[in-house]
Write an enzyme that holds these catalytic residues in place. Structure first.
Site, mmCIF file in Angstrom:
data_model
loop_
_atom_site.group_PDB
_atom_site.id
_atom_site.type_symbol
_atom_site.label_atom_id
_atom_site.label_comp_id
_atom_site.label_asym_id
_atom_site.label_seq_id
_atom_site.Cartn_x
_atom_site.Cartn_y
_atom_site.Cartn_z
ATOM 1 N N GLU A 153 -33.112 -22.059 104.451
ATOM 2 C CA GLU A 153 -33.753 -22.867 103.452
ATOM 3 C C GLU A 153 -32.650 -23.711 102.762
ATOM 4 O O GLU A 153 -33.051 -24.709 101.861
ATOM 5 C CB GLU A 153 -34.323 -21.992 102.153
ATOM 6 C CG GLU A 153 -33.328 -20.849 101.488
ATOM 7 C CD GLU A 153 -34.038 -20.260 100.403
ATOM 8 O OE1 GLU A 153 -34.644 -20.913 99.379
ATOM 9 O OE2 GLU A 153 -33.895 -19.024 100.433
ATOM 10 N N HIS A 208 -33.782 -7.199 100.496
ATOM 11 C CA HIS A 208 -33.489 -8.609 100.229
ATOM 12 C C HIS A 208 -32.871 -8.348 98.780
ATOM 13 O O HIS A 208 -33.300 -8.046 97.856
ATOM 14 C CB HIS A 208 -34.417 -9.752 100.329
ATOM 15 C CG HIS A 208 -34.075 -10.885 99.619
ATOM 16 N ND1 HIS A 208 -32.943 -11.710 99.971
ATOM 17 C CD2 HIS A 208 -34.471 -11.626 98.605
ATOM 18 C CE1 HIS A 208 -32.770 -12.807 99.119
ATOM 19 N NE2 HIS A 208 -33.633 -12.773 98.282
ATOM 20 N N CYS A 239 -36.318 -17.097 101.557
ATOM 21 C CA CYS A 239 -35.374 -16.074 101.983
ATOM 22 C C CYS A 239 -35.948 -15.324 103.135
ATOM 23 O O CYS A 239 -35.421 -14.303 103.661
ATOM 24 C CB CYS A 239 -34.776 -15.023 100.647
ATOM 25 S SG CYS A 239 -34.047 -15.809 99.585
#
Ligand code: HMG
Length: 382
Positions: A79, A233, A111
């Site tokens: 990103e 994450h 993400c």
């Protein structure tokens, strides 16, 4: 057919900032970062580094070990895009000397991108088990300085090879999915830094986690008691603690810290590496536990905006012979410490005008360098 991750490799930037130094410079209690956020350091890219150089550095050891034959697809998840049109994958393809008979594409959804790449790669290998797909996840997390988000910056890349009969991990078919349009975090086209509503983003992450969990269970996914370890994450490693707490409440199960703790070892030092973060957590887990053969790992991928996915993987019997702990530790240990003022200079310099030609002299000890802009085009060399 067993399909999954055959090899996994981590790289990061050449510089590092100790968050105790940032705390001292900004008058914050260092425990807020160390304990409150669960972060010790953050990787800081040099002027000659970007997502392409970090991503290629992560992928190179995989190619050195397994060769380039049969790689017909390179998927680059990020990103932190360097161009609105040309994919970072094409630059990395050249630096890595991949065959021209290969597709090279960039994927973006905050993400979450690397998980979209992983699932796409699984599909390609299912169609043709002779193919091997190289996935690179590489990102630089940048927020405005002097904001609450500043200590949650970072940089890193993870590359992995998706194949049939994988040595490290077999990805299981059941997945939980969830998409919801939320303005928790985004980066407008004219901005080098992300816009974020921190508290909303934490809620959106946790809501995505429980929603994907429910969908995962509704689609035949394993019970919580059948999952030995969890990787999340990790925008900051305390987020994994919050997620485990939420799952324990949601399922009415006790979840001991051992179920996720080793997955935070690298991310505590990298900072947020956006789409690479979940896979850096996976690398840390595999590198630091010796008794995972045959165990089931649950992986939670969250990308703001937002898309979430929960899935599971079974660790291969010979995974210990295929991991890369020494390489990952060296990538972290070899970073050169920078002062807060130098980090802030580098942060400001990241805003580059593509209309101005510039030559950048390599200064970090990385295998690939961004060497500047000529006639509006980015230049790289090995
Ligand atoms: P903040 O204002 O610093 O938050 O922002 P805080 O004041 O609530 O403090 C954070 C924690 O430190 C709290 O713990 C405090 O109690 C503790 P918690 O209640 O959360 O358990 N604390 C202390 N602990 C020990 N000693 C002390 C002390 N003082 C306070 N002295 C925030 C924090 C994360 C919101 C901010 O850094 C931020 O906005 N970061 C960026 C957004 C982010 O990371 N969001 C995470 C979820 S969204 C996501 O993961 C997606 C993302 O990766 C992007 C993408 O998908 O592309 C971001």
């Amino acid at each position: 057919m067993r399909i999954g991750i055959h090899d996994l490799s981590l790289a990061t930037s050449g510089y590092v900032l100790d968050l105790a130094d940032l705390a001292a410079a900004t008058g914050v209690d260092p425990d807020k970062y160390r304990i409150g956020l669960g972060q010790d350091e953050m990787s800081v890219p040099g002027p000659d580094e970007d997502i392409v150089t970090m991503g290629a550095a992560a992928a190179l050891p995989i190619l050195q070990r397994h060769g380039r034959d049969g790689i017909r697809t390179l998927l680059f998840a990020t990103e932190s895009g360097i161009d609105q049109s040309k994919s970072a994958a094409v630059f990395a393809h050249t630096l890595l000397g991949l065959p021209s008979t290969c597709r090279a594409v960039e994927l973006k959804q905050a993400c979450y991108g690397a998980t979209a790449a992983l699932q796409s790669a699984m599909g390609l290998v299912a169609r043709n088990p002779g193919e091997r797909v190289l996935v690179i996840a590489s990102d630089i997390a940048r927020y405005e300085v002097d904001t609450a988000a500043e200590p949650t910056q970072g940089a890193g890349a993870v590359a992995f090879l998706v194949t049939a009969d994988p040595a490290l991990l077999e990805i299981e078919p059941a997945v939980g999915l969830f998409t919801a349009d939320v303005d928790d975090f985004w980066r407008p086209n004219d901005s080098a830094t992300a816009v974020v509503d921190g508290k909303l983003s934490i809620d959106a992450y946790l809501d995505g986690f429980t929603a994907t969990w429910d969908d995962f269970r509704a689609h035949g996914g394993a019970d919580v008691t059948e999952i030995d370890r969890f990787c999340h994450h990790q925008p900051f490693t305390k987020m994994a603690v919050k997620a485990q707490r939420r799952l324990a409440e949601h399922t009415g199960t006790e979840l001991a810290p051992e179920r996720h703790a080793t997955s935070t070892v690298y991310n505590r030092r990298l900072g947020n590496s956006y789409t690479a973060s979940l896979y850096a957590a996976l690398a840390a887990l595999l590198d630091h536990e010796d008794d995972l053969a045959g165990k089931r790992i649950g992986l939670f991928s969250y990308g703001s905006g937002s898309v979430s996915e929960f899935f599971t993987a079974i660790v291969g019997d010979a995974y210990r012979d295929h991991r890369r702990g020494a390489q990952a530790r060296a990538a972290l240990d070899d970073r050169v410490p920078v002062s807060v003022s130098r980090y802030r200079e580098l942060h400001a310099a990241a805003r580059r005008d593509s209309a101005i030609d510039v030559e950048i002299v390599p200064e970090t000890r990385t295998p690939f360098h961004f060497t500047g802009i000529r006639h509006r085009a980015r230049q790289y060399r090995a």
